[in-house]
Write a protein that holds these residues in place. Structure first.
Motif, PDB file in Angstrom:
ATOM      1  N   MET A 114       0.958  -1.161   0.070  1.00  0.00           N
ATOM      2  CA  MET A 114       0.067   0.066   0.182  1.00  0.00           C
ATOM      3  C   MET A 114       0.765   1.162   0.028  1.00  0.00           C
ATOM      4  O   MET A 114       0.580   2.272  -0.811  1.00  0.00           O
ATOM      5  CB  MET A 114      -1.073  -0.037   1.408  1.00  0.00           C
ATOM      6  N   SER A 161       0.179  -5.058  10.160  1.00  0.00           N
ATOM      7  CA  SER A 161      -0.780  -3.873   9.952  1.00  0.00           C
ATOM      8  C   SER A 161      -1.157  -3.277  10.953  1.00  0.00           C
ATOM      9  O   SER A 161      -1.568  -4.012  12.039  1.00  0.00           O
ATOM     10  CB  SER A 161      -1.655  -4.522   8.909  1.00  0.00           C
ATOM     11  N   LYS A 163      -4.439   0.061  12.526  1.00  0.00           N
ATOM     12  CA  LYS A 163      -5.160   0.718  12.439  1.00  0.00           C
ATOM     13  C   LYS A 163      -4.702   2.117  12.468  1.00  0.00           C
ATOM     14  O   LYS A 163      -4.519   2.471  13.613  1.00  0.00           O
ATOM     15  CB  LYS A 163      -6.662   0.388  13.110  1.00  0.00           C
ATOM     16  N   HIS A 172      -6.661   5.829  -1.670  1.00  0.00           N
ATOM     17  CA  HIS A 172      -7.413   5.130  -1.014  1.00  0.00           C
ATOM     18  C   HIS A 172      -7.694   5.664   0.431  1.00  0.00           C
ATOM     19  O   HIS A 172      -7.730   4.963   1.429  1.00  0.00           O
ATOM     20  CB  HIS A 172      -7.389   3.481  -0.862  1.00  0.00           C
ATOM     21  N   ASN A 175     -10.747   4.708   2.370  1.00  0.00           N
ATOM     22  CA  ASN A 175     -11.080   3.283   2.322  1.00  0.00           C
ATOM     23  C   ASN A 175      -9.919   2.416   2.817  1.00  0.00           C
ATOM     24  O   ASN A 175      -9.073   1.966   1.928  1.00  0.00           O
ATOM     25  CB  ASN A 175     -11.296   2.952   0.771  1.00  0.00           C
ATOM     26  N   HIS A 177      -6.914   0.139   3.937  1.00  0.00           N
ATOM     27  CA  HIS A 177      -6.467  -1.230   3.536  1.00  0.00           C
ATOM     28  C   HIS A 177      -5.286  -1.582   4.338  1.00  0.00           C
ATOM     29  O   HIS A 177      -4.587  -0.705   5.252  1.00  0.00           O
ATOM     30  CB  HIS A 177      -5.479  -0.738   2.115  1.00  0.00           C
ATOM     31  N   ALA A 178      -5.251  -2.945   4.755  1.00  0.00           N
ATOM     32  CA  ALA A 178      -4.312  -3.404   5.426  1.00  0.00           C
ATOM     33  C   ALA A 178      -2.732  -3.197   4.942  1.00  0.00           C
ATOM     34  O   ALA A 178      -2.592  -3.158   3.587  1.00  0.00           O
ATOM     35  CB  ALA A 178      -4.129  -5.190   5.475  1.00  0.00           C
ATOM     36  N   ASP A 180      -1.795   0.333   5.216  1.00  0.00           N
ATOM     37  CA  ASP A 180      -1.533   1.756   5.136  1.00  0.00           C
ATOM     38  C   ASP A 180      -0.444   2.347   6.378  1.00  0.00           C
ATOM     39  O   ASP A 180       0.228   3.230   5.987  1.00  0.00           O
ATOM     40  CB  ASP A 180      -2.805   2.447   5.312  1.00  0.00           C
TER      41      ASP A 180
END
Ligand code: MLT
Ligand code: MN
Ligand code: ZN
Length: 304
Positions: A114, A161, A163, A172, A175, A177-178, A180
């Motif tokens: 990502m 990953s 949050k 994104h 939106n 994504h794992a 980021d």
């Protein structure tokens, strides 16, 4: 292993060029017991000679000059920095890559797919660097599994990953994504000592909490003291969590989380200039001291 804090501030640094908040204005006037801080980056080594850079800050030039261990020693062009790990694609963590363009070999950059995409589209630093030294991209795992880096002896890196938030220019942004944002456990193989590094941590998911419990030292998100800190300072109405940062105060804030990690040394990093903990005489700083939580500063060294 040796950890060098190159920059302990969040995006903007402290003081920030256009900021007149309670902290920035008092720092400029010499009216607060506080240190200035450059933007977010650390370096890690096991042999004091070959270093991994975590994030490339816009302030990288001054940060590296202030750190003799990475200065050129072996030839007309040389550096102790052997590889770079990026934990996200934010400006404060990636703009410094442009300052490394004079490298005589492609930059070995370890980041998620990502982050690679963001840095090839919304903020195309990887594409720009193709016209200079080039980039060797290595994908980091997102499931907590490990990798090693050639030339970096005795260290192992486990990435998962997190949050937090992708930057505004990410294709994104809204939106998630794992990958980021990632957290990294760095292990010295010979001693088994482990450090956890996560300067952007929006939520303590079970795998994050489990990783924290297994480490000897935490260097984690210290961006904001409170959820509505930017609003209270009259800057903007974005909440800490909207920006992907868990604040320190509150019943589910970082202080409470860290109480449940009894064994590790606890250090906050990526401190925003509005955060009252920057004032070493503030009640908020006293509360952290009482909770056994330290605050990183530029030039801090941690031996593990
Ligand atoms: C963040 O982590 O939220 C950033 O520091 C924001 C920025 O660099 O503008
Ligand atoms: Mn940041
Ligand atoms: Zn400020």
């Amino acid at each position: 292993m040796k950890v060098r804090v190159l920059g302990a501030g969040a995006g903007g640094g402290f003081p920030q060029w256009n900021c007149n908040c309670h902290n920035c204005s008092r720092l400029r006037r010499g009216e607060v017991n506080a240190r200035s801080r450059t933007q977010s980056s650390i370096a890690i080594s096991s042999d004091n000679e070959n270093w991994v850079l975590f994030n490339a800050s816009p302030d990288i030039r001054t940060q590296l000059e202030a750190f003799p261990a990475v200065h050129p020693k072996r030839g007309i062009r040389d550096s102790g920095i052997k590889a770079i790990v990026l934990i996200d694609s934010q400006i404060d963590h990636t703009t410094g890559l442009l300052m490394l363009r004079e490298s005589t070999r492609p930059l070995d950059i370890y980041c998620s797919e990502m982050v690679r995409q963001d840095l090839s589209t919304g903020f195309p630093v990887f594409k720009m660097l193709e016209h200079y030294c080039g980039v060797n991209h290595h994908s980091t795992p997102l499931d907590g599994s490990s990798f090693t880096i050639p030339e970096i002896h005795d260290l192992k890196f486990y990435t998962h990953s997190l949050k937090s938030k992708a930057p505004p220019y990410s294709p994104h942004r809204h939106n998630p994504h794992a990958g980021d944002n990632i957290g990294v456990v760095i292990e010295q193989i010979s001693s088994g000592k482990k450090l956890y590094y996560a300067p952007g941590l929006g939520e303590i998911e079970p795998h994050v909490f489990a990783a924290m419990q297994k480490t000897n030292c935490l260097l984690v998100d210290g961006t904001f003291w409170q959820e509505d800190e930017m609003g209270c300072a009259g800057i903007c109405d974005k909440l800490a969590r909207d920006m992907g940062h868990l604040p320190q105060s509150g019943s589910d804030g970082m202080i409470e989380v860290l109480k449940n990690v009894p064994k590790a040394r606890k250090i906050l990093i990526h401190i925003n200039n509005t955060n009252p903990i920057l004032d070493e005489d503030s009640p908020e700083r006293k509360a952290l001291n009482e909770a056994g939580i330290e605050i990183a500063y530029d030039g801090m060294e941690i031996d593990l």
